[in-house]
Design a protein around this motif. Structure first.
Motif, PDB file in Angstrom:
ATOM      1  N   UNK A  21       0.801  -1.226   0.000  1.00  0.00           N
ATOM      2  CA  UNK A  21       0.000   0.000   0.000  1.00  0.00           C
ATOM      3  C   UNK A  21       0.834   1.277   0.000  1.00  0.00           C
ATOM      4  N   UNK A  22       2.105   1.177  -0.333  1.00  0.00           N
ATOM      5  CA  UNK A  22       2.945   2.374  -0.440  1.00  0.00           C
ATOM      6  C   UNK A  22       3.616   2.373  -1.807  1.00  0.00           C
ATOM      7  N   UNK A  23       3.852   3.558  -2.364  1.00  0.00           N
ATOM      8  CA  UNK A  23       4.443   3.644  -3.685  1.00  0.00           C
ATOM      9  C   UNK A  23       5.090   5.019  -3.849  1.00  0.00           C
ATOM     10  N   UNK A  24       6.013   5.099  -4.791  1.00  0.00           N
ATOM     11  CA  UNK A  24       6.691   6.343  -5.082  1.00  0.00           C
ATOM     12  C   UNK A  24       6.808   6.462  -6.592  1.00  0.00           C
ATOM     13  N   UNK A  25       6.315   7.556  -7.155  1.00  0.00           N
ATOM     14  CA  UNK A  25       6.452   7.781  -8.588  1.00  0.00           C
ATOM     15  C   UNK A  25       7.904   8.159  -8.885  1.00  0.00           C
ATOM     16  N   UNK A  26       8.563   7.392  -9.751  1.00  0.00           N
ATOM     17  CA  UNK A  26       9.955   7.645 -10.090  1.00  0.00           C
ATOM     18  C   UNK A  26      10.100   8.160 -11.517  1.00  0.00           C
ATOM     19  N   UNK A  27       9.014   8.180 -12.279  1.00  0.00           N
ATOM     20  CA  UNK A  27       9.084   8.688 -13.645  1.00  0.00           C
ATOM     21  C   UNK A  27       7.704   9.125 -14.093  1.00  0.00           C
TER      22      UNK A  27
END
Length: 273
Positions: A15-21
């Motif tokens: 349930x966690x995420x990070x946009x890298x592009x």
């Protein structure tokens, strides 16, 4: 179909995420090569895309597709620097009397063209937690999928900065073993936006052997295209030339999802709608 909007997310924990592009491109419509250093090794990601029409209206997002990167070949110690690009052990590009490789916030790289060295220096800058990775790249490398090129005596340098909490950007110094010359100016490249002038980002000093770069998280010079606490830069000093690289986008089938890992790039194709 005038543009494609691409996004890649790193899956941190459940349930966690990070946009890298995040990029919207009229050049990469059905397939895209991710810029160098966007992805980390042994890490889980997902990507998605949508089409943008001539009126600027976007389709619904395609279903996300997941992948996990492998171990980066050619980096035996996992320090974000390829073994064949390690500078000499006594390299001291900022001339402070301390070997660069013993300091945390200065990273030298041996260039793969020009027989030189470029060092990224963030010493004394609290906005930078770490220089996570650095890479020397030939601007004629077909993996860039570039349709044009630049004459760059020391090639391109790519690096990834990890910013401190609350930092919106950072200033770093490039130390160059060879001054580029007055006719050369700073340019950046990425597969979504192509070549761009970045001369306004650089303040030259020391007879042209150093350049102070002022970089903004999520700015045009940050090829990941998103404010995420990371700055990924790919650029170099040069001038336009009329050659065309032999590389082009790898043929793909519309509607097929594929991921191809490499030393510098990742290839993804759009899902069909």
């Amino acid at each position: 179909h005038q543009q494609t909007h691409w996004q890649v997310y790193r899956v941190e924990v459940i349930d966690a995420q990070l946009c890298v592009y995040d990029a919207q491109s009229d050049k990469a419509l059905e397939q895209l090569r991710l810029p160098p250093l966007i992805l980390d090794e042994s890490t889980s990601y997902y990507w998605r895309s949508r089409y943008i029409n001539g009126s600027g209206i976007g389709s619904e997002w395609a279903e996300p597709l997941h992948f996990t990167t492998g171990i980066l070949e050619g980096d035996s110690d996992g320090d974000g620097l390829l073994d064949n690009q390690v500078a000499a052990a006594d390299t001291d590009m900022n001339a402070d009397g301390i070997r660069d490789q013993t300091q945390m916030k200065i990273r030298p790289v041996r260039t793969i063209i020009g027989e030189g060295v470029i060092a990224v220096d963030a010493l004394g800058n609290d906005d930078v937690l770490a220089i996570d990775a650095i890479r020397s790249i030939d601007p004629a490398d077909p993996d860039l999928a570039s349709e044009g090129g630049y004459d760059m005596p020391l090639g391109l340098v790519a690096f990834k900065l990890v910013l401190a909490d609350g930092a919106s950007g950072a200033s770093v110094t490039l130390h160059l073993s060879h001054a580029p010359g007055e006719e050369m100016s700073l340019h950046t490249y990425d597969s979504a936006k192509g070549w761009q002038s970045a001369a306004d980002l650089a303040q030259m000093a020391d007879g042209g052997n150093t350049a102070l770069l002022t970089l903004t998280d999520g700015g045009n010079e940050d090829v990941d295209g998103v404010v995420n606490g990371l700055i990924v830069f790919t650029g170099g000093f040069g001038r336009p030339v009329d050659y065309h690289g032999t590389g082009a986008s790898i043929p793909g089938i519309k509607g097929e999802a594929s991921v191809m890992g490499g030393a510098s790039v990742c290839f993804i194709s759009t899902a069909g709608f």
